[in-house]
Design a protein around this motif. Structure first.
Motif, short mmCIF file in Angstrom:
data_model
loop_
_atom_site.label_atom_id
_atom_site.label_comp_id
_atom_site.label_asym_id
_atom_site.label_seq_id
_atom_site.Cartn_x
_atom_site.Cartn_y
_atom_site.Cartn_z
N GLY A 198 91.80 -18.63 100.56
CA GLY A 198 91.47 -19.83 101.33
C GLY A 198 91.84 -19.71 102.80
O GLY A 198 91.00 -19.87 103.69
N LEU A 199 93.10 -19.37 103.06
CA LEU A 199 93.58 -19.31 104.44
C LEU A 199 92.86 -18.21 105.23
O LEU A 199 92.40 -18.43 106.35
N VAL A 200 92.71 -17.05 104.58
CA VAL A 200 92.06 -15.94 105.27
C VAL A 200 90.60 -16.28 105.55
O VAL A 200 90.02 -15.86 106.55
N GLY A 201 90.01 -17.10 104.67
CA GLY A 201 88.63 -17.55 104.90
C GLY A 201 88.54 -18.38 106.18
O GLY A 201 87.65 -18.18 107.00
N VAL A 202 89.49 -19.29 106.34
CA VAL A 202 89.50 -20.14 107.54
C VAL A 202 89.71 -19.29 108.79
O VAL A 202 89.02 -19.46 109.80
N ILE A 203 90.67 -18.35 108.70
CA ILE A 203 90.93 -17.47 109.85
C ILE A 203 89.68 -16.68 110.22
O ILE A 203 89.29 -16.60 111.39
N SER A 204 89.01 -16.13 109.20
CA SER A 204 87.84 -15.30 109.50
C SER A 204 86.72 -16.14 110.10
O SER A 204 85.95 -15.65 110.93
N LEU A 205 86.63 -17.42 109.71
CA LEU A 205 85.61 -18.29 110.31
C LEU A 205 85.85 -18.45 111.81
O LEU A 205 84.93 -18.30 112.62
N ILE A 206 87.09 -18.75 112.16
CA ILE A 206 87.39 -18.99 113.58
C ILE A 206 87.22 -17.70 114.38
O ILE A 206 86.55 -17.67 115.42
N VAL A 245 83.31 -16.83 114.65
CA VAL A 245 82.52 -17.59 115.62
C VAL A 245 82.84 -17.13 117.04
O VAL A 245 81.94 -16.83 117.83
N PHE A 246 84.13 -17.02 117.36
CA PHE A 246 84.49 -16.62 118.72
C PHE A 246 84.08 -15.19 119.01
O PHE A 246 83.59 -14.89 120.10
N PHE A 247 84.27 -14.31 118.05
CA PHE A 247 83.93 -12.90 118.28
C PHE A 247 82.44 -12.75 118.62
O PHE A 247 82.09 -12.15 119.64
N SER A 248 81.57 -13.30 117.78
CA SER A 248 80.13 -13.15 118.02
C SER A 248 79.74 -13.78 119.35
O SER A 248 78.94 -13.24 120.11
N PHE A 249 80.33 -14.95 119.63
CA PHE A 249 80.02 -15.64 120.88
C PHE A 249 80.42 -14.78 122.08
O PHE A 249 79.64 -14.60 123.02
N ALA A 260 79.01 -16.86 100.41
CA ALA A 260 78.20 -18.03 100.78
C ALA A 260 79.09 -19.22 101.07
O ALA A 260 78.82 -20.00 101.98
N MET A 261 80.17 -19.32 100.32
CA MET A 261 81.04 -20.49 100.48
C MET A 261 81.61 -20.58 101.90
O MET A 261 81.59 -21.64 102.50
N THR A 262 82.12 -19.48 102.44
CA THR A 262 82.66 -19.55 103.80
C THR A 262 81.53 -19.62 104.84
O THR A 262 81.63 -20.35 105.80
N ALA A 263 80.46 -18.86 104.58
CA ALA A 263 79.37 -18.81 105.58
C ALA A 263 78.79 -20.19 105.86
O ALA A 263 78.35 -20.46 106.98
N THR A 264 78.80 -21.05 104.85
CA THR A 264 78.15 -22.34 105.06
C THR A 264 78.90 -23.22 106.09
O THR A 264 78.35 -24.17 106.60
N PHE A 265 80.16 -22.88 106.37
CA PHE A 265 80.90 -23.65 107.38
C PHE A 265 80.69 -23.11 108.79
O PHE A 265 81.04 -23.75 109.78
N TYR A 266 80.14 -21.90 108.88
CA TYR A 266 80.10 -21.16 110.14
C TYR A 266 79.22 -21.83 111.20
O TYR A 266 79.66 -22.07 112.33
N THR A 267 77.97 -22.15 110.81
CA THR A 267 77.06 -22.76 111.79
C THR A 267 77.60 -24.10 112.26
O THR A 267 77.54 -24.42 113.46
#
Lengths: 124, 254
Positions: free
Chosen positions: B105-113, B116-120, B227-234
């Motif tokens: 769970g936690l690592v999922g949240v970290i990877s989301l943040i 997003v910043f990395f790609s940007f 899919a579960m984490t990706a759906t929060f990304y956009t």
């Protein structure tokens, strides 16, 4: 009945997407923030709860859910066939480099992050 | 007469026609995969054939929806559209163990943040290197490298020109198409073979269609986790890029 399984997914999808849209409104972003993710979480919670009670979904309900997930790859193939692939090629150097490097870089970050979790676990 | 009847069949039974077309594509893909002794690559080939057909159709029709722009194949936009895609993605969560999700769970949240910043940042740097100087343009192209939805949302919020918005969409489409193609190839190298890594992957890449296609071609068992984490990304991207991301770029470039 198999249709009950499909109905359970519908229910999860509607609740999750509702929450996602609500979250979007609250954050001031138009659209759905994580609705599908919340729907998936709901399905995981329901099925894990039933199992922990020793009452997993009856076989035919499970079959209904599994039928939909079998359709997943064909749906992804259909999705691939309706992408604007031409635009990706036409975007020129900016689009190619920006999109391409972001993709490859992100992929290379995966072992860094997933390994850091692994190390933490070992340290514990 | 015969032709017009057949045409009518395809247009009025669009979804049924789409089932048939996809079945045919998958049959060809698995035939090729078997022939070269790579049975597991079947779905990857099917996705690639889909993309090639979409490219050809785009050239032929000048439209934006690949094969679905050809009247006979319009049903594909229903089968491959957002509604059934999300419905099927949700169903893959059945059989997932809650324990596995909690663990990552936690690592999922970290990877989301981070994702997003990395790609940007990568997208914005490329835009700046290739000669864009206006902070609005740089932010919009960077946002496109996040996903092809974050790009136009950011661009219209900041008042970018339609050419720049089109570029940002193209960057996002490159990301999603490339993700579908290279994930199965790169998976063994980056250790994408367990639920935790799949959640990290979903959070870092974030393009729903790319992640969905990439994981399906790699190992269908990993699909729900990515899919579960990706759906929060956009959603996260549309939240922080036009605000925080733009402030960051403006601070640097003006």
């Amino acid at each position: 009945m198999e249709i009950y399984g499909m109905g359970i997914i519908s229910l999860c999808m509607f609740i999750g997407t509702f929450l996602g849209n609500l979250l979007g409104e609250l954050l001031g972003v138009s659209g759905d923030v994580g609705g599908v993710g919340m729907a998936m979480l709901l399905l995981v919670l329901i099925s894990n709860y039933m199992e922990s009670k020793g009452k997993p979904f009856p076989e035919r309900i499970a079959k209904g859910i599994e039928f939909v997930s079998c359709l997943y790859i064909p749906i992804v193939v259909a999705m691939a066939s309706i992408q604007n692939v031409l635009a990706a090629f036409k975007g020129g150097a900016v689009a190619f480099l920006a999109g391409g490097l972001a993709t490859i870089g992100s992929m290379l970050l995966i072992p860094l992050i997933s390994r850091s979790v692994h190390l933490k676990k070992v340290a514990k | 007469m015969v032709v017009s009847i057949i045409k009518k069949l395809f247009t009025s039974y669009g979804l049924v026609g789409a089932f048939g077309i996809v079945a045919l594509i998958m049959h060809v893909a698995y035939y090729i995969a078997n022939a070269i002794g790579q049975k597991r690559m079947g779905s990857a080939f099917a996705i690639i054939i889909g993309l090639i057909l979409a490219y050809i159709a785009g050239k032929y029709t000048g439209g934006e929806k690949g094969l679905a722009d050809i009247e006979l194949f319009a049903g594909l936009s229903l089968l491959g559209g957002g509604m059934l895609r999300d419905y099927a993605i949700i169903s893959t969560a059945y059989g997932v163990k809650f324990e596995n999700l909690k663990k990552a769970g936690l690592v999922g949240v970290i990877s989301l943040i981070v994702g997003v910043f990395f790609s940007f940042i990568v997208g914005a740097i490329i835009a700046a290197i290739l000669g864009f100087q206006n902070p609005v343009d740089i932010t919009t192209i960077g946002a496109g490298a996040v996903t092809f939805i974050v790009g136009p949302v950011t661009g219209s919020a900041l008042g970018a020109s339609s050419e720049v918005i089109a570029l940002s969409i193209a960057a996002g489409v490159v990301k999603s198409v490339l993700t579908m193609i290279i994930t199965p190839l790169i998976a063994p190298i980056i250790g994408l073979n367990n639920p935790t890594a799949a959640m990290v992957y979903g959070g870092l890449l974030g393009t729903t269609s790319g992640v969905a296609g990439g994981l399906a071609a790699t190992d269908p068992k990993l699909v729900p986790y990515g899919a579960m984490t990706a759906t929060f990304y956009t959603g996260l991207g549309t939240l922080i890029i036009p605000s925080l991301g733009f402030l960051l770029v403006r601070a640097i470039f003006s």
